[in-house]
Design an enzyme around this catalytic site. Sequence first.
Site, PDB file in Angstrom:
ATOM      1  CG  ASP A 103      38.794  44.548  44.521  1.00  0.00           C
ATOM      2  OD1 ASP A 103      37.682  44.088  44.875  1.00  0.00           O
ATOM      3  OD2 ASP A 103      38.907  45.426  43.660  1.00  0.00           O
ATOM      4  CD1 TRP A 107      45.826  40.825  44.685  1.00  0.00           C
ATOM      5  CD2 TRP A 107      46.343  41.215  42.541  1.00  0.00           C
ATOM      6  NE1 TRP A 107      46.345  42.085  44.588  1.00  0.00           N
ATOM      7  CE2 TRP A 107      46.671  42.351  43.287  1.00  0.00           C
ATOM      8  CE3 TRP A 107      46.575  41.217  41.158  1.00  0.00           C
ATOM      9  CZ2 TRP A 107      47.217  43.489  42.715  1.00  0.00           C
ATOM     10  CZ3 TRP A 107      47.121  42.355  40.593  1.00  0.00           C
ATOM     11  CH2 TRP A 107      47.436  43.466  41.352  1.00  0.00           C
ATOM     12  CG  ASP A 113      38.570  35.483  45.266  1.00  0.00           C
ATOM     13  OD1 ASP A 113      39.023  36.269  46.119  1.00  0.00           O
ATOM     14  OD2 ASP A 113      38.343  35.813  44.082  1.00  0.00           O
ATOM     15  CD1 TRP A 142      41.324  36.446  42.765  1.00  0.00           C
ATOM     16  CD2 TRP A 142      42.068  35.869  40.747  1.00  0.00           C
ATOM     17  NE1 TRP A 142      42.070  37.493  42.269  1.00  0.00           N
ATOM     18  CE2 TRP A 142      42.535  37.160  41.031  1.00  0.00           C
ATOM     19  CE3 TRP A 142      42.402  35.302  39.512  1.00  0.00           C
ATOM     20  CZ2 TRP A 142      43.316  37.900  40.147  1.00  0.00           C
ATOM     21  CZ3 TRP A 142      43.190  36.035  38.626  1.00  0.00           C
ATOM     22  CH2 TRP A 142      43.634  37.315  38.951  1.00  0.00           C
ATOM     23  CE1 TYR A 159      35.718  36.698  46.736  1.00  0.00           C
ATOM     24  CE2 TYR A 159      33.743  38.035  47.027  1.00  0.00           C
ATOM     25  CZ  TYR A 159      35.065  37.748  47.347  1.00  0.00           C
ATOM     26  OH  TYR A 159      35.719  38.516  48.266  1.00  0.00           O
ATOM     27  CB  THR A 199      39.244  37.763  49.454  1.00  0.00           C
ATOM     28  OG1 THR A 199      38.367  37.962  48.343  1.00  0.00           O
ATOM     29  CG2 THR A 199      40.683  37.705  48.954  1.00  0.00           C
TER      30      THR A 199
HETATM   31  N1  ABN Z   1      38.738  38.589  44.083  1.00  0.00           N
HETATM   32  C1  ABN Z   1      37.634  39.210  44.677  1.00  0.00           C
HETATM   33  C2  ABN Z   1      36.550  39.491  43.713  1.00  0.00           C
HETATM   34  C3  ABN Z   1      35.550  38.561  43.521  1.00  0.00           C
HETATM   35  C4  ABN Z   1      34.539  38.801  42.625  1.00  0.00           C
HETATM   36  C5  ABN Z   1      34.558  39.974  41.898  1.00  0.00           C
HETATM   37  C6  ABN Z   1      35.573  40.900  42.097  1.00  0.00           C
HETATM   38  C7  ABN Z   1      36.556  40.654  43.016  1.00  0.00           C
END
Ligand code: ABN
Length: 175
Positions: free
Chosen positions: A77, A102, A121, A153, A162, A165
Amino acid sequence: MRGMTMSPLDDFFANFSRRLAMGASRRGVLARLGQVMAGAAVMTPLLPVDRNFGRARANELQMDATQCDYWKYCSMDGQLCSCCGGSANECPPGTEISRASWVGTCRNGSDGRDYLVSYTDCCGRSSCGLCDCHGNVGERPGYSMGIHNDVNWCMANKETSYHCTVSVIVGVADQ
Ligand code: ABN
């Protein structure tokens, strides 16, 4: 060798081979050969050889790490770092890896096995915005963070923004 003087080393090997030749009858040699061949036939199926004839590895190399349908993204995700200046398992320059992640389970179609894949992340730059993938296999609703993957994360880091990922195979799931 008659008429010539032999060195002690020549002497030793000549005697040794003579004794060996006397002790080894043709039947004995054939019996020994049979034992070796029988041993090889028993041991060969137990050896760790690639019975997939390299097909699994070839399939792996053919996968496009910038596409959401890459099998190891099944529980992803987030935005693929391979589209953002990094790779499937390396953060882009100028970002740092999140301290939390995760872990999902994905099946590799080419060998039929389930693998544990961690989704971590990369933090410290604003969102990359490319290749947003939502496999989400095995995810549960957001009331429990440990089983929900829609989480930033980077919140565990000093730099909480962020960027993207990465996914890394961390083990083989129990059969
Ligand atoms: N782990 C990915 C993510 C980052 C920010 C918000 C949602 C998902």
